[in-house]
Each structure stands twice: as C-alpha cells, then as structure tokens.
Design a protein around this motif. Structure first.
Motif: not given
Ligand SMILES: Nc1ncnc2c1ncn2[C@@H]1O[C@H](COP(=O)(O)OP(=O)(O)OP(=O)(O)O)[C@@H](O)[C@H]1O
Ligand SMILES: Nc1ncnc2c1ncn2[C@@H]1O[C@H](COP(=O)(O)OP(=O)(O)OP(=O)(O)O)[C@@H](O)[C@H]1O
Ligand SMILES: [Mg+2]
Ligand SMILES: [Mg+2]
Lengths: 322, 308, 534, 363
Positions: C338-359
């Motif tokens: 629907r065109g909603i992007s979301h930068v979550p409050e907690d990047r380490q818990r939600e926004g990123l998978i810490m063990d994944f590579q950047a790509w």
C-alpha cells in the motif's frame, strides 16, 4: 470397582508416583533456577545403576543410595558445566546426558557383572524393604480408615515417605528461605541476582546439584526399592513424564505432587486394563492406555488445562549485559 | 568353528538367550572347542552378522530367535556350503535346520501345576511383548490350568507392545501385584527380563511363581514353583555337536523329544507334591503320545481357554 | 579542591570486549557530596566504566580507590560492601516479585525470609519519609510503572547503605515530571552527603543538576570540567570532536491531500491490557506528524498496527482506501504494497536481522519484490547485492561492504541501512520510530536531513519519538500520547517542552490550571478523546 | 566483527570436539579393559576397508542424512525437532502402505510413490506438534518427545493388527518384488567383480544426496528459505517484515517431518523390504548430533552423516569381533553430541582468545 481394588490401585499409584515425584521436584529446583533439564531420565538411570551396583557389592542399600546420588550428581555436574559454565544449549546437553547414561550404565554393568547389562538381584539389606507404620496391623479392621491406613498408607519403603516429605520441604525452601528467594529470582532474572551481589553461577550450580540429589534418590528408588536390581533402560521414560508433570504443576511443589499422583494413577491404570474395562464398560486398547500419559501431556501443553508460564530466564544461558 | 547369534535381549537375559548360551558353553566345555558369538545391536545388523560369520568360515551358524528368519531366508542361498540352524522359526532352505518348540505343551504342564498349587483358584500369567508367540505360552498355560480345575480363573497380562516390554521389570512387578490383588497366587512369567521383576515380586509377596525358558528355580529358592523349560540349550548343543554335518530340515522340539518340559530340582522339590508330579507326568505322556492335543494359538490365532 | 579524599578515584581503567576497546586508560575523581555527570556518544564506554566500578565487569587494567583507599572490586558483592549502589539503564528487577522482595534480594539478614522482609518493610518506610521515595512494598514489579521501578532500584541501593550512587541514563524512561521528582531525590541524597554519578545524554540535565562533568569519546575520557564553567555547545563539541548543528533547518510545510486517516483505533494486547484507546488522527502529504509521549504509552502499538503486525479494531485509510486490520492478510507485506514504509523503533529487534549480511537485510520485508527474483522459485541474490551497494553509497554507510553482518556495523550505520531500505522505496507514508535512538550527533544530522527531504517530496511522515527536542524540531504538527490516548495536538511553534511534558504525564500530577481546562475543552469539542484538527 | 575466521568455527571447532569425544571414548574402552587402538583399527577396517564395509557405512549414512537434514532445517527456523524418531517411524508406515497396497509396475515408480508416502506420513506426524507450537505456544521439544512415544504405539497398533503378516513377527509382509530398490550390489556389478556384496546401501543414497542439494537451494536461494532463516534469527523482526510465524513454523516442521519420514525409503523399502517394529533404531536422535556437527548446513550434514555411518558400522564390527558391548557406540554418540552440541563453547572460548592474541600480535 470395589473398595479393595480401588485401594490396590491407589497403592500402586503411590508406588509409581514416587519416582516421578522425586524427578519432578528435581526438575523443579533446576528449572526454577533457569536451567532446563531434559536429562532427568539419564540421571535417574545412572543413579539406578550405581545404587544397585554398590548395594549388590556391599550388601548395604544405604551405601547404594549414596552411590546413586553420586552418579546422578556427576551427570548434573556435566549439565552444569555445559549449560552454566560454558553457556551451551541446555536441551542438547540434556539429550546427550540421556544417551550417555543409557550407554554407560550397560557398558559398565557388563564390565563389572557380566550379566548382560544387569546388576545381580538384590535381597535383604541390599534393598529398601517396606516398613510397617505403627498400629497398622492393629487398626486394619477399623472400617474404611483401617484398610486405608494399612493398605495404602502403611507398608511402603522409606523412600516413598521421604519423597512425600520433600514436597513441603521444597515449598518451605523455595518460599520461606533466603536461598529459595534467590533461587526463584535467578530463574526469573539472573541479572537482578547478579547485581544484588549474589553469584548466579553458584546459585545455578546449587540448584542443579539439588536436582542431582533428588534424581539420584529417584533412580535409587527404582532399582533398590521398587525393584531389586538394575536392568537396562529401567527408567523407561519416567524422566520425560516427570517433566510433563512439572509443566502441569506450573513449577509449584504442591501441584507437582498432584500432577505426579495423576500420572502415577494413569500408569497404574494402564497396568489394570481389566479394571478400566470394568469401569468404562468396554475393552480399552492397551496401547492407548500405555500412551495415555503422553497424550495427556500433549493436551496439557496445548493449554487446554490452563497456560503454564515457565520461569522467564529458563533455558537461556546467563550472559552479562547492561 | 561353529557360531551363535543371539537375539536382541542379549545372552544374559536369564531365559531364552541365556539358555542358548548355556548350550553353546556346554558344548565348548565338553569338547574343548571354541565358537564365535555376537549380540547384535539392531535389526539391520542381522543380515550383516550372518554374512560376516559365513564369510569368516564359521560352520554351522546357529541363531536364536524368530527374528532371524527373514535375513536368513535372504542369505542362506548365498552360502550353500554353510549350514545354518534357526530356533523358533521355520526357514525353508536346503542348508537350514529349523528348530521350533511346542511352547504350548510345556506351558500346559506348568499351567496344570499352577492350578494344583493354587489355593485361591486364581492363577495368572505375565507376558512380555504382546506377540503371537507369547500368546501361545499364555494359551497353553490356561488350557493346562483348566484341565485340572475347570473353574480356575486365569488372568493374563502382557507387559507391552514394544520390545521394551522384554525389559521392564517394574511393570512386570506392578502387573504381578495387580494380579495378586485379583486373587492370583501363582504367576507364570514368559517375559524375558521383565520376568525377573515378576519372580521377585512373587517372592516378596509370598506367592508362587513359574519361570520360563531356562531353569529359573534357583532365583528364589523355595518360591519358584517350577520353570517351563524350553530346551534351547539342547537345540544349540545338538547343532554344535553335529557340526558341519548338521542335519537340515524341520525339527520340532516338543514334549515327545524332551524339547519342552518343566523343571524339578532341589530348589522346588518341596513345592511339587507327588500328586502334582504324577498328574503332570501323565499329561506329558499323553501329549507325547498324541492322545492329548494342546491347542496352539499360533495355528489359528485363537485360544479356547483365554481371551486376550 | 579541598583536602578531603575523593569519594571515588579511578586510575588507568582499560577494558576490551574481544576486539572492541570499550575503555582506554580512563582516570577520574569524584569528590564526596557532589553530583558528577558523564556524557558521551553511544558506545563511548560510559556504562562499561560504571559497570566496572560496580564490579559487574572486571577491568583488564587499572585501579579503584574508594574514599582514598585502594579497593578491589571483583564482583558486585564487593561494590556493595564498599558502599556503592547502581541503578542500571535497564532495571535489574524480578518482575513477578514484590517491591519488598526485590529490595531484600541479596541483602537478607538471615536464612529465613520472614524476619528479613519485616525489617525491610520498616526500613523502607523511614527511607520513604527521608527522601520522598514512596513505594508500595507489596506491589508486584510488573504491575507498577517505570517511575516506581526506578525508585525501587534507588531504594535497593539505599537499603544496602550505599554512599555512592550510580545512575545510568535514569531519565530516558521518565516523564518530565517524574524526572523532576528524581532530581529532587538526588538533591536530597546529595544534601545527606551521598556521592552521585549520573550518566545521561541530555545536556540540559547535565547543566541543571551536576557539579562536575566528564566527557567520553570512543572509549577515552576526553575532558572533565566544572559544570558552571561550560556550556551545551562546548560539551557537544567535546563529545563528537567537531562543531555540531544542534538545530534542524527546514522550510515551511507544503501540506497536501490526506494520506493517512486513523479513526477510533483500539488495541488490546495478549495479556488483555488495553493499549490503544480510541486513537484518531490524520497525516497529510508533505507533513511530518510527530507523536510525543513517554515510552510505553501506546506509541509502539500504534506503529505496530500501522505496520501491520498488531491486530486492532477501528479504521485506517491510506489514500482513501480502507485497510484490513484483522484478517490473515493484514501484515507487513500488505502494508508495504500500500505504499507504507516503516522504520521500526528498535532496529536490532525488528528492523534488522543482526546475523544477516547487509545485502540480505536490504531485501528484508521486500523479499517478494519482482526485481529481487531470478525466476518463480529462486531469489536473485546478485541483484540484491548490487542494489545494496548503491544504497550504501547513497546513504554513506560505513564500511560500504554488503557482505558484512548487520551486527558488525555501529548503531548509526545500522540505522542508515534501515533508512536506506525504507526511504528508497519512495513510500507515500513513512512510519518512523525513534529514528535517532542510539545514534551519535553526527549521524543525527544526516538522518534528520533525509526525513525532511522526504517530506519536501510531498510524502506523509509519522514520526514517533520519546525525545521532545527531536519532536519539536522536526514535526510540522505534534500529537501527544498518554495511556493509549491522544491527549492533544499542538503546532510546534505554539508550544514548548513544558506544556508537552504536562500532556505526556496525562496532566494528573499537576493541580488543575487554565491549561488543563483549555485542553479538556478541546477534547470535548473533538469528541471521544480525539484532539482538534489543526 | 568476528573474533575467529569462519573456517575455524566451521571446521576447527567440530574437529577438536570430535577429538575430545574420541579421547574420552578411548578412556572408556581402556576402563573396560580393551585396547582402544586395536578397536579403532578394527572400526576403520570394518567400515572403510572394503566395498562391503562402505556399503554398510553408506547405508547408515543415508539414514542419518535424512534425519540430520530434518533437524537442520528446523534449526534454521530455531525449532528443535526431537521428533525425528517418531516421524521416521510413521514415515515407515507410509512406505509400507504404498508398497503393499499399490501394484507398482517398476521400482522407479514405486520409489517415487513411497517417497511421497513417506514424506506425507512423516510430515503429518510433525504437523500436530508444529500446530501446537504455532498456535498455542506448546514447547515443541516436549511435544515431539511425546509424539515419539505415541508413534511407537501407533506403529505397534498396526503391526500387530491391520498390517501384520501371518506369522509371529509383528511385521508387515514382504513388499512385492517390483518395489525392491536396486542395491549398490545390483548397480555396481561388473561381471567378474561384485562390489558392495550383501551390503544394504541402495539407490536411496542418491535420493539423500539430492535431498541435500534440494535443501541447500531451499535454504539459501529461495524466498521460503529466506523467510525461514529470518524467523529463526529473529522472530520479532520476522513479524515486522510480515512473515507469518504460523506459516513458517508449519511449513518448516512439515518439511522437517517429511525428510525424517523419507528415511523410511532407505531402511524400510531399501533394506528390510518390509516394515518391522522399531525400524528407526535411534536414527532420529542421531540426526540431532549430525545436524549439530554439520552446523545445520546440508553439506555439513552430509559429512557428519558419513562420520556417524562410519561410527555405526565400525561399532557393529567391534561388537562382532570383540567383547566390547554394543552400547559402547551409544556412549560414543553421546560424547559426540555433548562435545559438539553442548560443550562447544569449551573449545570456542580458548580458541577465540588464541585468535585474538594472534591478531593483537599481528597489529
Ligand atoms: N556487542 C558487540 N560485539 C562486537 N562488536 C561490537 C559490539 N557492539 C559494537 N561493536 C563494534 O564496536 C564498534 C563501535 O560500536 P558503537 O555502537 O559504539 O559505534 P559508535 O562509535 O557509537 O558509532 P556510531 O554511533 O557513529 O554508529 C562498532 O564498529 C561495532 O562493530
Ligand atoms: N558485553 C559486551 N560484549 C561486547 N561488547 C560490549 C559489551 N558491552 C559493551 N560492549 C561494547 O563496548 C563499547 C562501549 O559500550 P558502553 O555500553 O559502555 O557504551 P555507553 O557509552 O554506555 O553507550 P550508551 O550511550 O549506548 O549507553 C560499545 O562498543 C559496546 O558495543
Ligand atoms: Mg553508537
Ligand atoms: Mg550505556
């Protein structure tokens, strides 16, 4: 079902519930301190073997009991080393311990006694014998209460009474003492304990140690009280049932007693398919009765009997962070 | 050299396998010969074990237990110069000797003794794993008991349905207690290692018990009424003795050729009355002569005397 | 300087975590009866230093002197014995224990619990009177607010007779009123002769309450000065190592059509707690709506509902289309469509998978995108890598290596990876929670610029932040949340931190005043807890 | 920043762990009065010294590849499937039904059919614990253990009931000739010399290799694999990204159960050619060790499965020719699981310190 049969079944229930109860309380101490332990089974087995072996050699069941506790404690130490000191996976450590006990008991038994992984049969002072409570004989004929006292309450081995006494003792330790407060805290939030100046490692090892003692008694009970000697795999899944009972009991001592009595009763029931058939009015499949405790466990876990919330820090190794 | 392959229970199970082991040992001490042996670890190793022994030149190769039949049927043709013997099952191959026992006959005899020794009129049976072979024991036992006392109650329980049932003395013991509470005062255990618990509990509770396969009277002197002997030891001994000239084909060991029977020795001499002995020996004789036919459960999977 | 010995003196403290040198040869002295502030970027090593003082970590090198005596502090037990108490950034309380049990834990006076609890109950009472530290001793921790939890932590320290109290970012979770209360308590303690070390990111607090202040940067102590002799810009420069623009430059908003329309949103969480209570608001194109509020008042749930991973009742319209809030298809995927992007409050818990590579993280949430697929079955990993390289370049992510695991980037750069992923989608609506939490001042500048740039492209932005300064400087309109409700809306130019602070506290701690009535009137006209449209 | 290079984590640590397990095992062998060195030699020559030995080693390895992959894929989604044993048992039931009741024209078709049957049955057995985990949060470790017990009872029920062949054994009838899979002996028979004579390794080994390949692609190259790994690393992040935990748990466990079930092609259809009780013989549990040692990577699983195949076959030879009891192998397995799975930090911590010191020295 008549009264006598009922008493018989309850009597069997008590006998069969005892090892479950001891193992369940063992698990309770460990898990309340945040260390999950699916190795109860293996510890019981190891204790069963060594208690029977030492009792057979020395002819003294008390030495056997001590040896059983020792065997269980050694495995507890391994579990503690893996899951506390080296922050390994507690489940895997438990699986490994179960395997280790299953293999080592037979290998050592074979090497010591050359009886196909059994110990010699125990007799006399090499096993726990039933003890008659005072006046049991005399009161036997008092209606209702007499038979209950004589058949059901009296005439068990000392370890049955010990197990029952450990229930209030556990409650008292957990909820009335400093040690209990700290133990419960370390299973909920080890950081709180750590920053309060108490050693998490020490507490957890203590809990795992108590777990070892209780599993040791449970195993010794199997081999020297319930039976008269060790045979391979004699724990027969009781460690897992005890875990299930622990969840059922929501990690509380009195509930643990009730849960173990229930599972003991189910086991007694699967031995008495005739009684079951009488009561329900048709022949119940034997396999079904056998797996009833397992099915019931799944049903309980599915939350149909109320959600069980484990200690919050359970299963996770403690790593300091701010 | 000959070789023997034990079944999963292990050679010190105090009953079936141990009996086979005793036969082999008897041969070894008498002849001074040596033999190869193995206790397998899993079903998958059966074929492997047979092949390994055949290839190493062992002859004859004796295997104890019905579970060997399938792998043996597979392998036997590959080693035409090796003689095989299998106990408890029939394998139809030119180089195989199949030894089966009439367990129902032996069980019939001890069933009679149980009923005669019983004061309560209730006798019981604890089986190991619930398989037809064990039902065969139970059925023969019940028939024997009923032969002496048509009103006798026979309680039969099986320990379980997995192989673990051969090794669950705790359950054996509880079953025995349950049976005692139902009035049984003689219990027959045909349950491998589980039977150890049965006999122990019977001794603890001061009732009589009956052992199986090997002579188990010595386990609790004066408290084991008798043992249903299944002379696996004889079968092994005979096979070893015949050596490479092993006579192949079908071999039934029944009462007639002393393949099954009951044990009488110093440990139970006081328990077995003269009446008892006479009655049993008479029955044994008429079974041997074919006059009396004990129904074999495995023939049609039914039992006239007991419902499972 | 007087000739009394310093209450605390650290000499040459060093500490490394694996390859990370958290503290490098740090020395510091704090005089008794003073409040000493420590500031520094995230990851500068402040908490590590204090944890060493409290015996929570062991220093690799260095010495500690307490009241002039060389003291070895191998564990917290020793620290407590030396009269040190610490209130951690994340409280160390047992949630399902009572206040009393938490206070007593580790400081019981006998093997039995009952007498210890009785004594603690008496003592708490006198402490409460002495320092304005009122708590309900029988309340369960999980059932009391963070302000109370913090008081319990302070009580724990005082119960153990601490003379030195360390507080690690104590105000991050408090309302302005609660923070004021805390500072009154600290003043009281100081008056009693206690020594206090205060770690904070807020220059205002440093200026307000401390006597001396130390600045840390990249594991080193860069300066220690008297508070009265310094200023916020000077401190900021000491922290980052260059002059920083503390203000956001932005043109007036060009408000467009309504992009997001939220009506009567209600959320009840799995524990049955009513988290959102009839929330309604709009966001327009070209506008930043800032949501202010103390953490835990429903902002997180609001973002989760809008982001598609919390169920709710009510209505949300995006570009005029109703959005499904409860169905199986109500998830992050459908929101993105629907065109909603979301930068979550907690990047380490939600926004990123810490063990994944950047790509791999670049495709996160967008892994169904057509341009990331090789065919119907396989993903096109090469294309994702290439895209990542481009994004990293545009957002100046350092190091620009797509193969590095997310956990290997510093906080600021992690945030840039998330921002790049979400902003580059060119969304109609950007949800952004705590955009600069744990990010140093330099990166804050950059992130703020990106947000404003997106707004200027005519996109709608919903900004949630607990930092009032950030809300005030970025927002075109401000809504304040308290207890799951929107307490009111304000235009940034018409309000100030004080008024917002009152709203954030639900105005319950203050006597009724004209402001209170004014806002109530507004609420009444807007109906069911909704603030007036501005 | 990682302290250690990747190869150290992937290769060095497992190797050292195995070495420790081996040393302890040797001590146990010594303690029961046997010669560990001779035992090792016997194991090596018995398992790897002939095509026959290889035939057994590969047969066991095939079992372990399936159960190892089953545990590995679940690990990727941070699910601990201890139920491989039960799933493989029920998979056997599937194979038996397919082989007995469908008249197959050729083994290749029968293989296809039984693979599907095994996978479906195994998956079905994993489905209930998976569902309970996803929907009710019931701990999958406990439920799968319970389902192992229940599976054994179910299998019994059929083997002494509906599926039982006439005769004593609680087993099905022999499968029809057309379903018999070609063994290595059939496949590598070159006139004069017969390789793998009498060994049970069969065409299923190649199915297992294909399964490794398939899983590798699934985990690292597909969207499903991506979602599954995301979920495994961070459930909260997966929720944020719109990945349904229920779907992932269910799908992962179905695949896991299916793989465990497919082991039955090897042992039930390929080797025994009928279904017997307890056909799995602990391979489900060995799968845990295999997955741990293989670091949950399909090719790591392949290597670890070969190692355990070696242990199994070597252990069988030990039991055959020495008086070392067969349970010794269980002890060795336990030690391998303990050291590779639970005590890996014991090896890792000092190694990390070593590498750190080396790096410090370099800079
Ligand atoms: N837990 C950790 N384990 C290993 N390395 C870490 C850990 N946390 C941080 N690092 C590393 O330490 C370095 C400093 O991290 P930190 O979060 O302090 O960054 P920073 O200096 O605040 O940078 P910025 O905020 O500008 O992004 C980073 O390069 C990061 O890779
Ligand atoms: N337990 C740990 N393991 C590994 N690295 C750590 C650990 N604790 C801290 N670090 C690293 O040490 C450095 C200093 O961290 P510290 O927490 O002391 O910073 P801080 O100044 O308190 O930051 P913040 O403002 O975020 O609280 C950071 O790079 C951090 O990542
Ligand atoms: Mg940072
Ligand atoms: Mg900090």
């Amino acid at each position: 079902m008549d009264f006598a049969t009922l008493l018989q079944m309850l009597d069997a229930t008590l006998r069969l519930a005892t090892p479950l109860l001891l193992a369940c309380l063992a698990g309770l101490f460990s898990e309340r301190a945040g260390i999950f332990d699916i190795g109860l089974e293996g510890k019981m087995l190891a204790a069963a073997f060594l208690s029977a072996a030492i009792a057979a050699v020395t002819g003294n069941v008390w030495l056997g009991l001590l040896a059983g506790i020792g065997a269980s404690m050694i495995l507890s130490a391994v579990h503690g080393l893996a899951s506390i000191t080296f922050r390994g996976n507690q489940l895997i450590s438990g699986v490994a311990i179960n395997f280790l006990a299953a293999g080592l008991t037979v290998v050592i038994a074979q090497s010591w006694f050359a009886q196909g992984g059994r110990t010699p049969q125990l007799s006399g002072d090499a096993r726990f014998n039933p003890i008659e409570l005072p006046f049991a004989e005399a009161l036997q004929n008092v209606p209702v209460l007499g038979p209950i006292y004589y058949e059901l309450i009296s005439g068990h081995t000392i370890l049955v009474y010990v197990a029952l006494l450990i229930v209030p003792l556990t409650w008292w330790i957990l909820f009335q003492t400093r040690f209990g407060l700290r133990l419960r805290a370390v299973g909920e939030n080890p950081a709180a304990v750590d920053t309060a100046g108490v050693s998490v490692i020490w507490l957890r090892f203590a809990a795992v140690g108590i777990c070892g003692v209780l599993c040791g008694i449970a195993g010794a009970y199997l081999a020297t009280a319930l039976q008269a000697g060790f045979v391979k795999d004699m724990s027969a899944g009781r460690g897992y049932i005890a875990l299930a009972a622990l969840i059922f009991a929501k990690w509380r001592p009195w509930y643990a007693l009730y849960a173990c009595l229930l599972f003991g009763f189910l086991q007694a029931m699967s031995l008495r398919s005739d009684v079951v058939a009488n009561v329900v009015g048709f022949q119940v499949n034997g396999q079904f009765l056998d797996v009833l405790p397992y099915i019931l466990t799944v049903v309980i876990l599915a939350g149909f009997v109320g959600k069980a919330i484990p200690p919050r820090a359970g299963g996770e190794p403690y790593v300091k962070e701010r | 050299d000959p070789a023997i392959l034990f079944d999963l229970g292990g050679k010190f199970d105090k009953s079936f396998n141990e009996s086979a082991y005793n036969g082999a040992e008897r041969w070894a001490t008498e002849t001074g010969g040596s033999y190869a042996e193995v206790e397998i670890q899993s079903d998958a190793q059966r074929e492997q074990a047979i092949r390994r022994f055949a290839e190493s030149g062992a002859n004859p190769i004796v295997m104890a237990g019905f579970s060997w039949a399938t792998p043996l049927a597979e392998v036997a043709a590959d080693y035409p110069d090796t003689k095989f013997a299998i106990i408890d099952m029939v394998v139809d191959a030119p180089n195989v000797r199949s030894v089966v026992f009439n367990e129902h006959e032996g069980s019939y005899l001890v069933g009679m003794m149980a009923a005669m020794a019983s004061e309560s009129g209730t006798v019981s049976f604890v089986g190991g794993m619930d398989i037809p072979l064990i039902r065969k024991f139970a059925c023969g036992y019940a028939q024997g008991a009923m032969a002496v006392n048509p009103d006798v109650t026979v309680i039969a329980n099986m320990t379980g349905t997995t192989p673990a049932a051969w090794n669950d003395p705790v359950k054996g013991s509880e079953l025995t207690l349950a049976q005692i509470s139902q009035g049984s005062d003689v219990v027959f255990a045909a349950a491998g290692g589980t039977g150890v618990g049965v006999l122990q509990t019977a001794a603890d509770e001061d009732i009589l018990s009956i052992g199986v396969d090997a002579n188990q009277n010595y386990l609790h002197p004066g408290e084991v009424l008798t043992s249903m002997l299944k002379r696996v030891d004889n079968a092994v001994y005979e096979a070893f003795t015949q050596g490479t000239d092993l006579e192949t084909g079908f071999n039934v060991m029944g009462i007639a050729n002393e393949g099954v029977g009951y044990a009488l020795d110093e440990f139970n001499a006081e328990l077995v009355t003269a009446d008892m002995q006479a009655a049993v020996d008479a029955a044994a004789a008429s079974i041997a002569s074919g006059e009396l036919v004990v129904h074999d459960y495995t023939a049609d999977e039914t039992c006239p005397a007991l419902s499972f | 300087m007087s000739d009394t010995a310093p209450a605390i003196e650290l000499k040459g403290i060093s500490k490394a975590f694996g390859p990370v040198q958290a503290n490098k040869d740090i020395s510091i002295r704090v005089m008794p009866g003073t409040i000493h502030g420590i500031i520094g970027e995230n990851g500068a090593g402040k908490s590590t230093l204090m944890s060493i003082l409290y015996g929570f970590y062991k220093a690799d090198k260095g010495e500690i002197f307490i009241a002039g005596k060389k003291t070895s502090i191998p564990d917290s037990q020793a620290a407590i014995a030396a009269g040190i108490g610490m209130v951690f950034q994340h409280f160390k309380l047992v949630e399902n224990f009572t206040v009393l049990e938490n206070v007593v834990l580790g400081a019981e006076d006998s093997g039995l619990l009952r007498p210890s609890l009785a004594r603690a109950r008496r003592e708490l009472k006198s402490l409460a009177e002495e320092y304005e530290l009122n708590v309900d001793p029988d309340a369960l921790i999980e059932e009391v607010g963070v302000g109370m939890q913090q008081r319990v932590e302070i009580l724990k320290a005082l119960y153990r007779k601490a003379d030195i109290l360390i507080l690690d970012e104590p105000t991050g979770v408090l309302t302005p009123a609660e923070a004021d209360h805390l500072f009154r308590i600290l003043e009281n303690l100081k008056r009693e002769g206690k020594t206090i070390i205060l770690i904070t990111h807020k220059l205002r607090e440093i200026m307000e309450i401390t006597d001396t202040v130390s600045v840390m940067r990249r594991g080193e102590m860069t300066a220690t000065v008297k508070t009265s002799e310094t200023s916020p810009p000077a401190l900021a420069e000491l922290m980052v190592g260059r002059k920083v623009l503390l203000r956001v430059d932005k043109a007036p908003a060009q408000i467009g059509r309504k992009i997001l329309e939220v009506k009567d949103l209600n959320v009840t969480d799995s524990k049955g707690v009513h988290r959102l209570k009839g929330v309604s608001f709009d966001v327009h194109a070209g506008e930043i709506l800032g949501i202010a509020g103390v953490a835990g008042n429903g902002q997180s749930e609001l973002l989760e509902v809008l982001g598609g991973y919390e169920k709710a009742t009510g209505s949300i319209k995006v570009n005029g289309d109703e959005i499904d809030l409860t169905g199986a298809k109500s998830n992050g995927q459908s929101r993105r469509a629907r065109g909603i992007s979301h930068v979550p409050e907690d990047r380490q818990r939600e926004g990123l998978i810490m063990d994944f590579q950047a790509w791999e993280n670049t495709a996160f949430g967008y892994h169904h995108d057509a341009r990331y697929q090789k065919n119907r079955f396989l993903m096109d990993n090469a294309a994702i890598r290439k895209d990542t390289e481009e994004k990293m370049a545009r957002f100046d992510v350092r190091p620009p290596d797509p193969s590095l695991a997310a956990k290997s980037f510093s906080g600021g750069n992690q945030q840039k990876i998330v921002l790049a992923r979400e902003i580059e989608r060119n969304p109609d609506l950007l949800l952004i929670g705590q955009p600069t939490r744990g990010v140093d001042i330099g990166a804050i500048e950059f992130i703020h610029q990106q947000i404003v740039a997106l707004r200027d492209q005519g996109k709608a932005i919903l900004l949630v932040s607990v930092e009032l300064e950030e809300i005030l400087s970025l927002s075109d309109r401000i809504a304040v949340m308290f207890d799951g409700k929107i307490m009111g809306e304000r235009m940034p130019q018409d309000t100030d931190e004080k008024e917002l602070g009152l709203l954030m506290a639900g105005m319950t701690t203050q006597p009724r005043g004209p402001l209170h009535e004014a806002v109530e009137a507004q609420l009444a006209t807007a109906g069911s807890g909704t603030a007036k449209e501005v | 920043m990682d302290v250690m290079p990747k190869w150290a984590d992937v290769v060095l640590i497992p190797l050292i762990s195995i070495l420790l397990a081996a040393i302890l095992s040797a001590l146990v062998i010594l303690a029961i009065g046997e010669n560990p060195w001779a035992a090792l030699k016997l194991m090596v020559s018995g398992a790897l010294g002939s095509t026959y030995g290889w035939g057994y080693t590969l047969y066991y390895a095939t079992n372990f590849i399936f159960t190892g992959l089953a545990v590995a894929i679940a690990f990727h989604a941070r699910l601990f499937n201890i139920g491989g044993e039960g799933q493989a048992l029920i998979g056997g039931l599937g194979v038996a039904v397919i082989c007995l009741f469908i008249p197959w024209p050729h083994w290749s078709l029968a293989l296809l059919g039984s693979a599907i049957g095994a996978a479906l049955f195994g998956a079905a057995w994993a489905a209930i614990p998976a569902f309970l985990q996803a929907k009710r949060g019931s701990h999958i470790v406990i439920t799968t253990i319970m389902f192992n017990f229940i599976a054994a009872a179910v299998l019994n029920y059929f083997l002494i009931g509906a599926l039982k062949a006439p005769g004593m054994e609680p087993a099905t009838a022999k499968f029809p000739e057309a379903t018999h899979l070609p063994s290595f002996q059939d496949m590598f028979n070159f006139g004069e010399t017969t390789f793998f004579r009498g060994a049970p390794a069969n065409v299923t080994f190649f199915v297992a290799i294909a399964a490794c390949l398939f899983l590798w692609i699934l985990i690292w190259k597909t969207r499903l694999g991506y979602e599954l790994r995301s979920f495994g690393h961070s459930e909260s992040a997966a929720k944020y990204a719109g990945i349904s935990p229920t779907k992932i748990i269910m799908v992962t466990m179905l695949i896991s159960g299916g793989l465990a079930g497919m082991m039955a092609i090897n042992n039930v259809q390929g080797e025994a050619e009928r279904l017997v009780l307890n056909a799995v013989e602990g391979a489900g549990f060995i799968g845990i060790a295999v997955a741990l040692m293989g670091r949950s990577h399909p090719f790591g699983v392949l290597l670890a499965a070969l190692l355990f195949g070696f242990l199994y076959q070597g252990g069988a030879e030990l039991a055959l020719w020495t008086s070392i009891p067969r349970e010794l192998i269980i002890v060795i397995q336990a030690l391998v699981i303990l050291f590779t799975g639970a005590l890996d930090n014991m090896v890792r911590m000092p190694l990390e310190r070593l590498f750190l010191a080396m790096r410090r020295a370099k800079t």
